[in-house]
Scaffold this active site. Structure first.
Site, short mmCIF file in Angstrom:
data_model
loop_
_atom_site.label_atom_id
_atom_site.label_comp_id
_atom_site.label_asym_id
_atom_site.label_seq_id
_atom_site.Cartn_x
_atom_site.Cartn_y
_atom_site.Cartn_z
N ALA A 173 0.88 -1.17 0.00
CA ALA A 173 0.00 0.00 0.00
C ALA A 173 0.91 1.22 0.00
O ALA A 173 2.08 1.13 0.42
CB ALA A 173 -0.87 -0.02 1.24
N GLY A 232 0.64 -5.02 0.78
CA GLY A 232 -0.52 -5.09 -0.11
C GLY A 232 -0.22 -5.83 -1.41
O GLY A 232 -1.13 -6.38 -2.04
N GLU A 252 -0.54 -9.42 -0.53
CA GLU A 252 -1.98 -9.66 -0.34
C GLU A 252 -2.70 -9.72 -1.68
O GLU A 252 -3.61 -10.54 -1.89
CB GLU A 252 -2.58 -8.55 0.54
N GLU A 300 4.51 -5.21 7.23
CA GLU A 300 3.76 -4.16 7.94
C GLU A 300 4.23 -3.97 9.38
O GLU A 300 4.26 -2.85 9.89
CB GLU A 300 2.25 -4.48 7.94
N1 COA Z 1 4.68 3.19 -0.69
C1 COA Z 1 5.15 4.34 -1.19
N2 COA Z 1 6.32 4.47 -1.82
C2 COA Z 1 7.09 3.38 -1.93
C3 COA Z 1 6.69 2.13 -1.42
C4 COA Z 1 5.42 2.05 -0.78
N3 COA Z 1 4.93 0.91 -0.29
N4 COA Z 1 7.66 1.22 -1.66
C5 COA Z 1 8.64 1.89 -2.32
N5 COA Z 1 8.29 3.19 -2.47
C6 COA Z 1 9.08 4.24 -3.13
C7 COA Z 1 10.27 4.65 -2.29
O1 COA Z 1 9.89 5.58 -1.30
C8 COA Z 1 11.18 5.24 -3.35
O2 COA Z 1 10.71 6.55 -3.65
P1 COA Z 1 11.81 7.75 -3.86
O3 COA Z 1 12.55 7.35 -5.13
O4 COA Z 1 10.95 8.95 -4.03
O5 COA Z 1 12.69 7.74 -2.65
C9 COA Z 1 10.90 4.37 -4.57
O6 COA Z 1 9.65 3.74 -4.33
C10 COA Z 1 11.94 3.29 -4.79
O7 COA Z 1 12.07 2.54 -3.59
P2 COA Z 1 13.45 2.34 -2.78
O8 COA Z 1 13.11 2.09 -1.34
O9 COA Z 1 14.39 3.45 -3.07
O10 COA Z 1 13.98 1.00 -3.48
P3 COA Z 1 14.96 -0.08 -2.84
O11 COA Z 1 15.36 -0.97 -3.98
O12 COA Z 1 16.03 0.55 -2.04
O13 COA Z 1 14.04 -0.93 -1.83
C11 COA Z 1 12.02 -2.07 -1.13
C12 COA Z 1 12.95 -1.68 -2.31
C13 COA Z 1 10.78 -2.73 -1.73
C14 COA Z 1 12.75 -3.06 -0.22
C15 COA Z 1 11.64 -0.81 -0.31
O14 COA Z 1 11.17 0.17 -1.23
C16 COA Z 1 10.57 -1.04 0.72
O15 COA Z 1 10.86 -1.61 1.77
N6 COA Z 1 9.32 -0.58 0.44
C17 COA Z 1 8.25 -0.66 1.37
C18 COA Z 1 7.71 -2.06 1.51
C19 COA Z 1 6.62 -2.12 2.55
O16 COA Z 1 6.83 -1.91 3.72
N7 COA Z 1 5.39 -2.42 2.07
C20 COA Z 1 4.26 -2.58 2.94
C21 COA Z 1 3.49 -1.34 2.98
S1 COA Z 1 2.02 -1.62 3.94
#
Ligand code: COA
Length: 260
Positions: free
Chosen positions: A66, A111, A114, A134
């Site tokens: 999400a 999400g 999910e 989460e």
């Molecule tokens: N919501 C909003 N933005 C998100 C996102 C999310 N769930 N997941 C990634 N992004 C954004 C990041 O903020 C980043 O934006 P920016 O370029 O403006 O900084 C962009 O997507 C790229 O992500 P980044 O974190 O730089 O990539 P990474 O390769 O270093 O890491 C992940 C990848 C997937 C491990 C990491 O993005 C992450 O942990 N995301 C969240 C996952 C999460 O907790 N999901 C559950 C949400 S309920």
């Protein structure tokens, strides 16, 4: 029809729906969830579509969860509505009556995991990473992750993944039953399309009833599930495809299902 943050292509009886917000790893914000709802309803009612493939744009992510920008500012009442809306859309996917194949091309987190679990089958690239992180944001899954994960992989593994928030590799996801197949990343779409074409050639009423019997049956005691199965087994006997399938077998030829 066009949709915010979603691409929809049709290839014969197969529709390919791509979540298209690669700049945020296809994170699901409210307009995207709403677009998904409208697209799924359109595909459900389109009789030319037999199978749907759901994937994410770009090389890196299926859906990274999400949208955390929205989660960060939500209040209790919004939070509940937000979860109910997402759950409703994912239920539509699970129960649309046509196979939906998740082609998991990278991160499927929160999400995203999910969403993949609401699909009928999950095909993962060997680069995919799945999980419910989460807990690390101080929240819990809100799009039925606590429910579908336990049903798919069992209570013990579900609790481990939900409480640790750790990401699993595609290989581990296969081992625990979270995905159906793992293929090299470069072959993900070809293999998903191959599976989709195979399923598109099956008799659609029987396909629909199998999905219905499994989904509804899992929520019922065994005797009620069996009664549902018997009723659907009877109903499917009203189809031309049932006559074609059984006759073709007896005549030692390939069945040609018409979808009636
Ligand atoms: N919501 C909003 N933005 C998100 C996102 C999310 N769930 N997941 C990634 N992004 C954004 C990041 O903020 C980043 O934006 P920016 O370029 O403006 O900084 C962009 O997507 C790229 O992500 P980044 O974190 O730089 O990539 P990474 O390769 O270093 O890491 C992940 C990848 C997937 C491990 C990491 O993005 C992450 O942990 N995301 C969240 C996952 C999460 O907790 N999901 C559950 C949400 S309920």
């Amino acid at each position: 029809m066009s949709f915010d943050n979603l691409l929809l292509e049709r290839d014969g009886a197969v529709a390919i729906l791509t979540i298209n917000r690669p700049q945020v790893l296809n994170a699901l914000n409210a307009p995207t969830v709403d677009a998904l709802r409208r697209a799924i309803l359109e595909l459900k009612h389109d009789t030319a579509v037999r199978v749907v493939i759901l994937t994410g744009a770009g090389e890196k992510a299926f859906v990274a969860g999400a949208d955390i920008h929205e989660l960060a500012v939500q209040r209790p009442v919004d939070g509940k509505e937000h979860a109910l809306r997402g759950q409703h859309v994912f239920d539509l996917i699970e129960n649309m009556g046509k196979p939906v194949i998740a082609a998991i091309n990278g991160y499927a987190l929160g999400g995203g995991c999910e969403l993949a679990m609401a699909c009928t089958l999950r095909m993962a690239s060997d680069t995919a990473r799945l999980g419910q992180p989460e807990i690390n944001l101080g929240i819990i899954p809100g799009y039925a992750g606590t429910q579908r994960l336990a049903r798919l992989v069992g209570k013990g593994m579900a609790l481990e993944l939900l409480l640790s928030g750790r990401h699993v590799t595609a290989a581990e996801a296969l081992q625990v039953g979270l995905v159906n197949r793992v293929v090299p990343a470069a072959e993900l779409m070809t293999e998903s399309k191959k599976l989709a074409s195979e399923l598109a050639a099956k008799p659609p009423v029987a396909v629909r009833y199998i999905i219905e019997a499994v989904n509804r049956g899992l929520e019922m005691p065994l005797d009620k599930g069996q009664f549902l199965e018997a009723t659907l087994f009877g109903l499917v006997a009203s189809t031309d495809d049932m006559r074609e399938g059984t006759t073709a077998f007896l005549e030692k030829r390939k069945a040609d299902f018409k979808g009636r």
